[in-house]
Design a protein around this motif. Structure first.
Motif, short mmCIF file in Angstrom:
data_model
loop_
_atom_site.label_atom_id
_atom_site.label_comp_id
_atom_site.label_asym_id
_atom_site.label_seq_id
_atom_site.Cartn_x
_atom_site.Cartn_y
_atom_site.Cartn_z
N GLY A 30 0.90 -1.11 0.01
CA GLY A 30 -0.19 -0.03 0.04
C GLY A 30 0.82 1.42 -0.02
O GLY A 30 0.26 2.31 0.13
N THR A 31 2.24 1.19 -0.17
CA THR A 31 2.99 2.38 -0.23
C THR A 31 3.15 2.97 -1.60
O THR A 31 3.55 2.08 -2.54
CB THR A 31 4.42 1.84 0.14
N LEU A 32 2.77 4.14 -1.91
CA LEU A 32 3.01 4.70 -3.10
C LEU A 32 2.37 3.97 -4.35
O LEU A 32 2.83 3.79 -5.29
CB LEU A 32 4.33 4.91 -3.58
N VAL A 33 0.95 3.67 -4.22
CA VAL A 33 0.56 2.55 -5.16
C VAL A 33 0.18 3.24 -6.25
O VAL A 33 0.81 2.66 -7.37
CB VAL A 33 -0.97 2.19 -4.58
N HIS A 34 -0.21 4.55 -6.53
CA HIS A 34 -0.28 5.10 -7.62
C HIS A 34 0.75 5.66 -8.26
O HIS A 34 0.80 5.78 -9.62
CB HIS A 34 -1.50 6.20 -7.64
N ALA A 35 1.62 6.13 -7.40
CA ALA A 35 2.60 6.96 -8.08
C ALA A 35 3.92 6.20 -8.34
O ALA A 35 4.46 6.57 -9.52
CB ALA A 35 3.28 7.88 -6.83
N VAL A 36 4.13 5.10 -7.91
CA VAL A 36 5.39 4.06 -8.19
C VAL A 36 5.00 2.95 -8.64
O VAL A 36 5.22 2.38 -9.59
CB VAL A 36 6.43 4.21 -7.24
N ALA A 37 4.12 2.04 -7.80
CA ALA A 37 3.89 0.74 -7.86
C ALA A 37 3.11 0.36 -9.39
O ALA A 37 3.46 -0.63 -10.16
CB ALA A 37 2.86 0.35 -6.90
N ILE A 38 2.16 1.18 -9.45
CA ILE A 38 1.39 0.88 -10.81
C ILE A 38 2.30 0.86 -12.05
O ILE A 38 2.39 0.19 -13.22
CB ILE A 38 0.07 1.82 -10.97
N PRO A 39 3.03 2.10 -12.28
CA PRO A 39 4.00 2.19 -13.41
C PRO A 39 4.78 1.14 -13.36
O PRO A 39 5.44 0.57 -14.56
CB PRO A 39 4.46 3.43 -13.06
N LEU A 40 5.52 0.60 -12.28
CA LEU A 40 6.25 -0.50 -12.32
C LEU A 40 5.52 -1.59 -12.67
O LEU A 40 6.17 -2.42 -13.56
CB LEU A 40 6.97 -0.71 -10.92
N LEU A 41 4.65 -2.03 -12.34
CA LEU A 41 3.82 -3.26 -12.81
C LEU A 41 3.50 -3.02 -14.48
O LEU A 41 3.42 -4.14 -15.18
CB LEU A 41 2.47 -3.02 -12.17
N LEU A 42 3.06 -2.01 -14.81
CA LEU A 42 2.90 -1.86 -16.21
C LEU A 42 4.10 -1.93 -17.05
O LEU A 42 4.17 -2.49 -18.17
CB LEU A 42 2.20 -0.51 -16.53
N LEU A 43 5.21 -1.33 -16.52
CA LEU A 43 6.68 -1.73 -17.19
C LEU A 43 7.18 -3.20 -17.42
O LEU A 43 7.51 -3.42 -18.36
CB LEU A 43 7.67 -0.71 -16.35
N ALA A 44 6.92 -3.64 -16.33
CA ALA A 44 7.05 -5.19 -15.97
C ALA A 44 6.28 -5.95 -17.18
O ALA A 44 6.57 -6.84 -17.82
CB ALA A 44 7.18 -5.72 -14.94
N LEU A 45 4.79 -5.45 -17.31
CA LEU A 45 3.92 -6.09 -18.17
C LEU A 45 4.27 -5.99 -19.74
O LEU A 45 4.24 -6.86 -20.40
CB LEU A 45 2.54 -5.61 -17.89
N PHE A 46 4.77 -4.74 -20.02
CA PHE A 46 5.29 -4.40 -21.36
C PHE A 46 6.64 -5.27 -21.72
O PHE A 46 6.62 -5.82 -22.63
CB PHE A 46 5.75 -3.10 -21.23
N LEU A 47 7.47 -5.12 -20.77
CA LEU A 47 8.61 -6.18 -20.87
C LEU A 47 8.55 -7.66 -20.86
O LEU A 47 9.00 -8.29 -21.76
CB LEU A 47 9.54 -5.86 -19.82
N THR A 48 7.30 -8.12 -20.38
CA THR A 48 7.07 -9.47 -20.56
C THR A 48 6.35 -9.69 -21.86
O THR A 48 6.63 -10.68 -22.60
CB THR A 48 5.72 -9.91 -19.53
N GLY A 49 5.65 -8.73 -22.49
CA GLY A 49 5.25 -8.88 -23.89
C GLY A 49 6.50 -8.87 -24.74
O GLY A 49 6.52 -9.55 -25.90
N VAL A 50 7.48 -8.12 -24.76
CA VAL A 50 8.91 -8.17 -25.44
C VAL A 50 9.52 -9.48 -25.30
O VAL A 50 9.92 -10.26 -26.48
CB VAL A 50 9.82 -6.93 -24.88
N GLN A 51 9.55 -10.13 -24.29
CA GLN A 51 9.91 -11.58 -24.06
C GLN A 51 9.10 -12.29 -24.88
O GLN A 51 9.72 -12.92 -25.65
CB GLN A 51 9.80 -11.68 -22.68
N SER A 52 7.66 -12.34 -24.70
CA SER A 52 7.01 -13.26 -25.44
C SER A 52 7.08 -12.89 -26.97
O SER A 52 6.73 -14.14 -27.70
CB SER A 52 5.71 -13.21 -25.04
N THR A 53 7.30 -11.85 -27.49
CA THR A 53 7.60 -11.45 -28.78
C THR A 53 8.55 -12.18 -29.45
O THR A 53 8.58 -12.77 -30.48
CB THR A 53 7.60 -9.89 -29.09
N PHE A 54 9.74 -12.23 -28.65
CA PHE A 54 10.84 -12.88 -29.23
C PHE A 54 10.68 -14.60 -29.16
O PHE A 54 11.51 -15.34 -29.89
CB PHE A 54 12.17 -12.57 -28.43
N LEU A 55 9.92 -15.03 -28.10
CA LEU A 55 9.79 -16.44 -28.08
C LEU A 55 8.68 -17.17 -29.08
O LEU A 55 8.75 -18.08 -29.45
CB LEU A 55 9.48 -16.90 -26.75
#
Length: 445
Positions: free
Chosen positions: A108-133
């Protein structure tokens, strides 16, 4: 299924199968946990929840559109097994980013300011990984399997993918809100195990002349799609697969907010929806291989997607009836199952998924058996470009409908209409298949 059992005992198939299984499990555990956490613990508005779900889907799909041309070139010009190992090693790092986001959001710390952008960044990178596989997991099959094993191998890969999605989804439901920290640990551990298994995949060197890589993303993408589409069978297979996954993207965007706001169900029930869907696609993937007896053919595809559309309409009708007798608080899994018409709702979902699996699996086999082996990865990559463009468009349509206030339940009907167009594409593919068979027979005479 007549070749499936022995494939699972062979090193030329098993390590690849297990590697992609761990990959699909981890992607889905992370993505589902993230979406369910935000939908149930952060937002409290159906339109906002549907918009976030659509944004998450779009970010995951976007790398397929941008990078598939490069991924296809690399897969055809370099050793596929080496690429798999490199990508799986990178997965450890990106899952550490996702784990940090999940843990921060859970605390519950900085949910909107930091956590959600981090979550979405990791999701995008997961898409990059799946693109190459993505281009590799199908294109490597003709290189390691016999000709009459390719359809069985494709079916097993597809079924294994959805079994892994099933497992990840089952875990994501209970972990999403109350035990998100365990999900953070799980995705990192799974990434490490997946890398170790990937080291056992046999070498798969380039099968044709090694060409220079084109790093100009837009030019390479346009050229790749244009060069692939001249084959009528591949052309219609790609269009049909793309439209199918557009339907799937819209459905998956709708599931979490529909479960929460229409069915009035807990995160575990939202997870159950995705579980039933995954089981159904796995069943359909295996069933179509048994029906076709190893022959790559689209003859069952048109009727399969029409049946899928019928089940979508039935799902809509049940959801509307459910709205008329809606519970006043979120249902647990046990309460949901005991609720009138719950079994009918789940059967509709299962029917959608089984028919969908029977529709799409033979189409992937077209992409690897109707082109020369040295171009198989690029064909899959071209398919991924068109697929991702269609899925992003589907995500935008779903987000747009939510933004203008169209209820989630009514949006389900869009998927039924899209099934009719998919059936037409399937029919065109069957016609192209028959024409190619007649031409091949005439050349042999």
């Amino acid at each position: 299924m007549f070749t499936s059992t022995h494939l699972l005992r062979r090193r030329r198939f098993l390590p690849l199968f297990v590697t992609q299984l761990f990959n699909a499990f981890n992607d889905n555990l992370y993505k589902t946990t993230m979406v369910l956490f935000v939908v149930y613990a952060v937002y409290n508005d159906e339109s906002t929840e549907a918009t976030f779900s659509g944004l998450a889907s779009g970010l995951f799909i976007l790398p397929f559109f941008l990078l598939s041309a490069l991924a296809g070139q690399l897969a055809d010009m370099r050793d596929k097994a080496r690429i798999i190992r490199t990508v799986k090693l990178c997965e450890i790092g990106l899952m550490c980013i996702g784990a940090a986001g999940l843990y921060m959001a859970w605390q519950g710390t900085l949910v909107h300011a930091v956590a959600i952008p981090l979550l979405l960044l990791a999701l995008f990178l997961t898409g990059v990984q799946s693109t190459f596989l993505g281009p590799i997991k199908y294109a490597i099959l003709p290189q390691h399997l016999k000709k009459d094993e390719v359809l069985a191998g494709t079916g097993l890969v597809e079924a294994g993918t959805y079994i892994a999605i099933l497992a990840g989804t089952i875990l994501a439901g209970p972990l999403a809100v109350e035990h998100t920290g365990w999900a953070a640990i799980g995705i990192v551990v799974t990434a490490c195990i997946g890398y170790l298994v990937s080291r056992q995949v046999p070498p798969a060197p380039p099968m044709g002349e090694v060409e220079k890589l084109d790093w100009h993303i837009l030019r390479a993408s346009v050229k790749l799609v244009r060069d692939t589409m001249h084959n009528a069978e591949v052309y219609y297979a790609i269009l049909a697969i793309s439209f199918f996954w557009t339907i799937g993207a819209v459905l998956f965007i709708q599931f979490p907010p529909l479960a929460k706001n229409t069915i009035m169900a807990s995160p575990e029930v939202a997870s159950l929806f995705l579980v039933v869907f995954s089981i159904g696609v796995a069943i359909g993937s295996v069933a179509i291989n048994a029906l076709l007896k190893g022959r790559v053919s689209a003859r069952y595809s048109p009727i399969s997607v029409i049946v899928m559309g019928v089940f979508v309409v039935a799902f809509y009708v049940v959801a509307k009836l459910w709205e008329a007798d809606q519970p006043t608080s979120l249902l647990s899994v046990q309460e949901f199952i005991a609720w009138p018409m719950a079994a009918v709702l789940l059967l509709c979902l299962l029917g959608i998924a089984i028919a969908g699996g029977m529709f799409v699996v033979p189409l992937y086999a077209f992409l690897t058996t109707r082109v020369s082996p040295d171009k198989a990865s690029r064909t899959i990559a071209a398919n991924n470009i068109v697929n991702s463009g269609a899925m992003v468009a589907g995500s935008l349509v779903a987000m747009g409908m939510s933004a203008v206030g169209i209820p989630i339940t009514e949006q389900v009907l869009l998927c039924a209409c899209m099934c009719l167009f998919s059936a037409w594409l399937g029919k065109r593919l069957v016609a192209a298949e028959n024409e190619a068979a007649e031409l091949a027979a005439a050349m042999r005479i």
